[in-house]
Design an enzyme around this catalytic site. Structure first.
Site, short mmCIF file in Angstrom:
data_model
loop_
_atom_site.label_atom_id
_atom_site.label_comp_id
_atom_site.label_asym_id
_atom_site.label_seq_id
_atom_site.Cartn_x
_atom_site.Cartn_y
_atom_site.Cartn_z
N ASP A 1 -7.20 19.84 -13.12
CA ASP A 1 -7.48 18.52 -13.69
C ASP A 1 -7.07 18.59 -15.16
O ASP A 1 -7.74 19.25 -15.95
CB ASP A 1 -8.96 18.19 -13.51
CG ASP A 1 -9.33 16.81 -14.06
OD1 ASP A 1 -8.64 16.33 -14.99
OD2 ASP A 1 -10.32 16.23 -13.58
N LYS B 1 -8.13 7.70 -18.94
CA LYS B 1 -8.45 8.33 -20.22
C LYS B 1 -7.21 8.33 -21.13
O LYS B 1 -6.72 7.27 -21.44
CB LYS B 1 -8.99 9.73 -19.96
CG LYS B 1 -10.02 9.79 -18.81
CD LYS B 1 -11.33 9.09 -19.12
CE LYS B 1 -12.26 8.95 -17.92
NZ LYS B 1 -12.55 10.18 -17.19
N TYR C 1 -15.89 17.92 -14.03
CA TYR C 1 -16.40 16.57 -14.23
C TYR C 1 -17.53 16.28 -13.23
O TYR C 1 -17.43 16.65 -12.06
CB TYR C 1 -15.23 15.59 -14.04
CG TYR C 1 -15.59 14.14 -14.10
CD1 TYR C 1 -15.90 13.53 -15.33
CD2 TYR C 1 -15.62 13.35 -12.97
CE1 TYR C 1 -16.22 12.20 -15.39
CE2 TYR C 1 -15.93 12.01 -13.03
CZ TYR C 1 -16.23 11.44 -14.24
OH TYR C 1 -16.55 10.11 -14.30
N ARG D 1 0.86 -1.19 0.00
CA ARG D 1 0.00 0.00 0.00
C ARG D 1 0.89 1.25 0.00
O ARG D 1 0.61 2.24 -0.65
CB ARG D 1 -0.95 0.01 1.21
CG ARG D 1 -1.63 1.36 1.39
CD ARG D 1 -2.90 1.34 2.24
NE ARG D 1 -2.87 0.41 3.34
CZ ARG D 1 -2.20 0.57 4.48
NH1 ARG D 1 -1.48 1.66 4.69
NH2 ARG D 1 -2.23 -0.36 5.41
C1 LIG Z 1 -13.06 10.55 -15.96
C2 LIG Z 1 -12.67 11.84 -15.37
C3 LIG Z 1 -12.46 11.96 -14.00
C4 LIG Z 1 -12.69 10.84 -13.03
O1 LIG Z 1 -11.79 9.80 -13.22
P1 LIG Z 1 -12.11 8.25 -12.90
O2 LIG Z 1 -10.86 7.57 -13.30
O3 LIG Z 1 -13.29 7.88 -13.74
O4 LIG Z 1 -12.43 8.17 -11.46
C5 LIG Z 1 -12.05 13.20 -13.52
N1 LIG Z 1 -11.87 14.26 -14.35
C6 LIG Z 1 -12.07 14.16 -15.68
C7 LIG Z 1 -11.85 15.36 -16.53
C8 LIG Z 1 -12.48 12.96 -16.23
O5 LIG Z 1 -12.70 12.88 -17.54
#
Ligand SMILES: *Cc1c(COP(=O)(O)O)cnc(C)c1O
Length: 391
Positions: free
Chosen positions: A180, A205, A108, A56
């Site tokens: 982000d 992504k 998001y 962890r």
């Molecule tokens: C998908 C996404 C998230 C969340 O990520 P997960 O891996 O699905 O928890 C946060 N910010 C953006 C811009 C995203 O596209």
């Protein structure tokens, strides 16, 4: 042979993508970082170990991913998580009940839900603003504000925040700026270079790029924030497994070349859609008609494959998303394969309808994640789906 060291990898992005954070495996010379599928590490004597005690806290496959993405963002420290949401969750745990966060109103959907329905209940307070206007961000800051949190470009309205201007604001007030960077990726935008303090990603992504894992990562430069994040990563424990780290690391190796293709396809399709009589409006920061195109060009070196289009009604949106054959109807984005989605009922269903309507996140909005397939095939698919949606 002397292996290239991470210090030699300060310059070219594509080289860093392939090499940063990785060394041949010390026990075998394996060129690829192994999947260290282990929960613990044998100690040579009491308190004597090789820096790894329990998985962890640390895992060598995770270490390699963290170093790799940190190098891509131009940061010194990376912390990987089990999802992008877990990364956001951990960043919010830097704060305490009573603290205030200013966030972009078009973040998001899951980020909005986490802030309002989880951390709101635990005593953090949030103000959501249209962060396209730096003045609105400034006006929302109170003496209790500890962080400004933005996404740029936003999902799915492709709004741009002026990172230099907002960073000046947060620096002057001694508060943090978190960005982000999931949509742009460090290939096209490196927010640390504009004065941001914390970078977040859903590695699910573009960074992974193959739609075969869920993960997140946080990158910072400041040692004091890194120390707190390392504590929280271990104390809260939302860590990714080694195989998911390995998959993300395999993904980042081709990030530069994939993003180039997403970008080329994205530009071509956005330009074509803008002239299409069945499409009312195209949201893509790479189009000169995008109201913030100049700003986008100043802080981004490419735009990727995310495009939203306004079709005017739920009926037309539904007809289109159900008619595509190459573009698969699915949540998520950033994979090599093209996806189509309906933000109001999918990614942003957790955002209250009044807030969606106020922002222009309408029921007629369709979002495309343009993959790296042949662009002619993608356009033919969209053409026949738009014909089904009618005028
Ligand atoms: C998908 C996404 C998230 C969340 O990520 P997960 O891996 O699905 O928890 C946060 N910010 C953006 C811009 C995203 O596209």
């Amino acid at each position: 042979m002397t292996r290239i060291s991470d210090d030699d990898l300060k310059d070219a992005f594509a080289t860093r993508a392939v090499h940063a954070g990785q060394q041949p495996d010390p026990s075998t010379g394996a060129i690829m970082t192994p999947v260290y599928q282990t929960s613990t590490y044998v100690q040579q004597g009491l308190g004597e170990h090789k820096g790894f005690e329990y998985a962890r806290t640390r895992n060598p496959t995770r270490d390699a991913l963290e170093k790799n993405v940190a190098a891509l963002e131009g940061g010194r420290h990376g912390f990987a998580f089990a999802s992008g949401t877990a990364a956001t969750d951990t960043v919010l745990k830097l704060f305490s009940a009573g603290d205030h966060v200013v966030a972009g109103e078009n973040v998001y959907g899951g980020t909005h839900r986490l802030m309002t329905q989880v951390f709101g209940r635990l005593g953090l307070t949030f103000t959501f603003v249209d962060s396209r206007e730096t003045d609105r961000v400034a006006a929302a800051i109170t003496p209790k504000t500890k962080m400004v949190f933005v996404e740029t470009p936003t999902n799915p309205l492709m709004r741009i925040t002026d990172l230099t201007a907002v960073a000046q604001l947060t620096k002057a007030r001694g508060i943090l700026l978190a960005v982000d960077n999931t949509f742009a990726t460090p290939c096209f935008q490196r927010p640390l270079e504009f004065g941001s303090d914390i970078i977040l990603h859903s590695t699910t992504k573009y960074l992974n790029g193959h739609s075969d894992m869920v993960g997140g990562i946080v990158v910072v430069n400041r040692d004091d924030i890194a120390e707190r994040l390392q504590f929280l990563q271990n104390a809260s424990g939302a860590v990714p497994g080694p195989l998911d780290c390995w998959l993300a690391l395999r993904g980042t190796k081709t990030l530069a070349i994939r993003m180039r293709q997403h970008d080329a396809n994205g530009r071509r399709i956005a330009e074509w859609l803008e002239k299409h009589s069945a499409v009312r409006r195209v949201y893509f920061p790479g189009l000169p008609s995008h109201p913030q195109h100049d700003l986008a060009c100043r802080q981004m070196s490419g735009f990727g494959g995310m495009i939203s289009i306004e079709l005017g009604s739920l009926e037309r949106a539904r007809a289109m998303v159900e008619a595509t054959r190459l573009f698969a109807l699915a949540e998520s984005l950033g994979g090599v394969e093209s996806l189509i989605g309906h933000p109001a009922s999918m990614t942003h269903a957790s955002v209250p309808k009044e807030m969606r309507d106020a922002m222009g996140l309408t029921d007629g909005l369709v979002r495309l994640s343009v993959g790296i397939e042949d662009v002619g095939d993608l356009m033919a698919d969209l053409e026949q789906a738009l014909a089904r949606a009618g005028k």
